[in-house]
Design a protein around this motif. Structure first.
Motif, short mmCIF file in Angstrom:
data_model
loop_
_atom_site.label_atom_id
_atom_site.label_comp_id
_atom_site.label_asym_id
_atom_site.label_seq_id
_atom_site.Cartn_x
_atom_site.Cartn_y
_atom_site.Cartn_z
N LEU A 279 0.84 -1.14 0.02
CA LEU A 279 -0.11 0.16 -0.02
C LEU A 279 0.86 1.22 0.10
CD1 LEU A 279 -2.83 -0.65 2.63
CD2 LEU A 279 -3.16 -0.58 0.03
N ARG A 280 0.64 2.14 -0.66
CA ARG A 280 1.33 3.43 -0.93
C ARG A 280 0.15 4.39 -0.75
NH1 ARG A 280 6.30 4.31 -1.00
NH2 ARG A 280 6.76 2.13 -1.86
N ILE A 281 0.12 5.03 0.45
CA ILE A 281 -0.73 5.96 0.63
C ILE A 281 -0.35 7.27 1.50
CG2 ILE A 281 -3.21 6.76 1.77
CD1 ILE A 281 -3.85 3.76 1.66
N PRO A 282 0.32 8.38 0.59
CA PRO A 282 1.06 9.24 1.44
C PRO A 282 0.15 10.05 2.63
CG PRO A 282 1.10 9.41 -0.92
CD PRO A 282 0.36 8.59 -0.66
N MET A 283 0.81 10.39 3.56
CA MET A 283 0.14 10.95 4.72
C MET A 283 -0.43 12.37 4.35
SD MET A 283 1.65 12.05 8.51
CE MET A 283 1.70 10.05 9.09
N SER A 284 -1.78 12.29 4.76
CA SER A 284 -2.51 13.62 4.58
C SER A 284 -2.05 14.76 5.17
CB SER A 284 -3.91 13.40 4.35
OG SER A 284 -4.16 13.16 5.93
N ILE A 285 -2.43 16.00 4.73
CA ILE A 285 -1.87 17.11 5.56
C ILE A 285 -2.77 17.20 6.93
CG2 ILE A 285 -3.88 18.35 4.34
CD1 ILE A 285 -0.61 19.91 5.89
N TYR A 286 -3.94 16.53 6.88
CA TYR A 286 -4.80 16.42 8.14
C TYR A 286 -4.05 15.52 9.34
CZ TYR A 286 -8.32 18.30 4.87
OH TYR A 286 -8.94 19.09 3.84
N MET A 287 -3.62 14.56 8.83
CA MET A 287 -2.68 13.73 9.73
C MET A 287 -1.38 14.26 10.20
SD MET A 287 -2.89 10.58 10.99
CE MET A 287 -1.64 9.24 11.67
N LYS A 288 -0.71 15.07 9.32
CA LYS A 288 0.30 15.74 9.71
C LYS A 288 -0.04 16.65 10.68
CE LYS A 288 2.68 14.97 5.31
NZ LYS A 288 3.44 15.69 4.11
N GLU A 289 -1.07 17.66 10.68
CA GLU A 289 -1.32 18.68 11.48
C GLU A 289 -1.91 17.80 12.81
OE1 GLU A 289 -1.61 22.33 11.22
OE2 GLU A 289 -0.03 21.46 9.85
N ASN A 290 -2.60 16.94 12.65
CA ASN A 290 -3.13 16.12 14.08
C ASN A 290 -1.86 15.78 14.59
OD1 ASN A 290 -5.02 14.68 15.42
ND2 ASN A 290 -3.66 13.12 14.93
N ILE A 291 -0.66 15.21 14.36
CA ILE A 291 0.62 14.76 15.01
C ILE A 291 1.09 16.31 15.43
CG2 ILE A 291 2.95 13.97 14.78
CD1 ILE A 291 1.69 12.09 12.76
N ARG A 292 0.96 17.40 14.84
CA ARG A 292 1.86 18.50 15.26
C ARG A 292 0.79 18.98 16.49
NH1 ARG A 292 2.54 22.97 11.27
NH2 ARG A 292 3.37 23.89 13.02
N PHE A 293 -0.45 19.04 16.26
CA PHE A 293 -1.38 19.43 17.38
C PHE A 293 -2.46 18.40 17.58
CE2 PHE A 293 -0.16 22.82 14.15
CZ PHE A 293 0.49 23.75 15.03
N PRO A 294 -2.05 17.58 18.81
CA PRO A 294 -2.97 16.56 18.99
C PRO A 294 -4.37 16.85 19.33
CG PRO A 294 -0.60 16.09 19.94
CD PRO A 294 -0.76 17.47 19.07
N ASN A 295 -5.22 16.27 19.10
CA ASN A 295 -6.64 16.88 19.69
C ASN A 295 -7.49 15.40 19.41
OD1 ASN A 295 -8.32 16.44 16.95
ND2 ASN A 295 -6.70 17.15 16.17
N LYS A 296 -8.76 15.70 20.08
CA LYS A 296 -9.82 14.90 20.15
C LYS A 296 -10.95 15.20 19.80
CE LYS A 296 -8.66 13.21 24.34
NZ LYS A 296 -8.86 12.40 25.55
N TYR A 297 -11.20 15.86 18.69
CA TYR A 297 -12.29 16.41 18.27
C TYR A 297 -13.26 15.61 17.37
CZ TYR A 297 -9.57 21.02 18.33
OH TYR A 297 -8.64 21.93 18.98
N GLY A 298 -14.68 15.49 17.81
CA GLY A 298 -15.49 14.71 17.39
C GLY A 298 -16.31 15.43 16.30
N ILE A 299 -16.95 14.57 15.34
CA ILE A 299 -17.70 15.20 14.34
C ILE A 299 -19.09 15.00 14.80
CG2 ILE A 299 -15.76 14.91 12.50
CD1 ILE A 299 -17.61 12.35 11.65
N PRO A 300 -19.92 15.91 13.92
CA PRO A 300 -21.37 15.66 14.43
C PRO A 300 -21.92 14.43 13.82
CG PRO A 300 -20.95 17.95 13.14
CD PRO A 300 -19.65 17.31 13.31
#
Length: 300
Positions: A279-300
């Motif tokens: 599998l070759r799935i480059p890490m998304s910008i959302y994933m990179k930002e999540n690592i920089r700024f850990p969070n536990k936001y839930g979606i509706p």
């Protein structure tokens, strides 16, 4: 004062402070066990029951040797290492239990599992019944279908047969599309069942988070005829699912995830499972930002 007596007094004071510190730590430990049904069960039994939804080739699944492996399982094993230290139980052993998506919340609430370590979307609705860890993956809902099926927009799914798994965010989204666009929703119990119906031609597409679809496609006998297509219909923040209100357990899980993010080990685990030959799935910008700024936001 006699120097010998002075030194003896200091040694006695140091020993007393050490004992007091150990006693306080022991009291905190006993208190956390009393307040945490999950930690209490683990401490007494020497076992942790880990539920997971089987996702072939990606987050959690059994390999050819019958071992439970995957991206989220590797992360979960780091959590178990910290729990061994926290409980002073180096013999703490995991029991990995494959379950269906619709069973995970009832099993957590009943204490049948201590932790759900698969790919769980953190939603505000689910937060009413369970707690979530920090986000450890970001993805979104798309379609797996034959390359001949053109899906550029949601409207293209009118009157198409789409399989979705019970108890997932895909079910909620496609129940709405069933009413609005006339999509024919076919309910299944697992990813494997959805893929089977697609391969047999019983449905036109299988709806699931795209990273899981790439894993399914890589395992399919028709992989050269299939494609992950369509627009992203949702944003899915994945997190571990925990018993509601178990603060002591949640603290251990969250600290483990934060350590993996800060040390860079989470990136290594990601590359192991999603950026290799299979599998070759480059890490998304959302994933990179999540690592920089850990969070536990839930979606509706």
């Amino acid at each position: 004062m006699n120097p010998i007596l002075r030194r003896s007094g200091r040694h006695l004071l140091t020993a007393w402070l050490l004992c007091a510190s150990l006693a306080a730590g022991a009291a905190d430990f006993v208190s956390s066990l009393h307040e945490s049904p999950a930690l209490s069960r683990m401490a007494q039994s020497g076992r942790i029951r880990v539920g997971y939804i089987p996702t072939p080739g990606t987050f959690a699944f059994q390999d050819a040797q019958g071992q439970t492996v995957g991206y989220s399982i590797d992360i979960c094993k780091r959590v178990i290492d910290r729990l061994r230290l926290r409980l002073a139980r180096p013999d703490l052993s995991p029991e990995f239990l494959p379950i269906q998506a619709s069973d995970r919340i009832p099993m957590l609430k009943a204490g049948a599992i201590d932790l759900e370590c698969g790919g769980n979307t953190n939603t505000l609705a689910r937060q009413k019944d369970v707690d979530f860890s920090h986000t450890f993956f970001n993805t979104g809902l798309r379609l797996l279908a034959r390359k001949t099926l053109r899906v550029g927009r949601v409207n293209d799914l009118a009157r198409k047969r789409v399989a979705v798994t019970r108890g997932t965010t895909a079910e909620t989204r496609f129940r709405k599309l069933q009413l609005e666009q006339g999509v024919q929703v076919v309910m299944v119990g697992s990813d494997a069942e959805g893929l089977k119906l697609l391969e047999e031609g019983a449905v036109d597409a299988y709806a699931q988070d795209d990273v899981l679809l790439y894993g399914l496609m890589a395992l399919s006998k028709l992989k050269d005829e299939l494609a992950v297509s369509g627009p992203f219909m949702t944003v899915e923040p994945y997190a571990f699912m925990l018993p509601k209100g178990d603060l002591a357990l949640r603290e251990v899980v969250d600290r483990s995830l934060l350590d993996l993010m800060h040390s860079g080990e989470l990136l290594s685990i990601y590359r192991k499972w999603f950026d290799g030959e299979r599998l070759r799935i480059p890490m998304s910008i959302y994933m990179k930002e999540n690592i920089r700024f850990p969070n536990k936001y839930g979606i509706p």
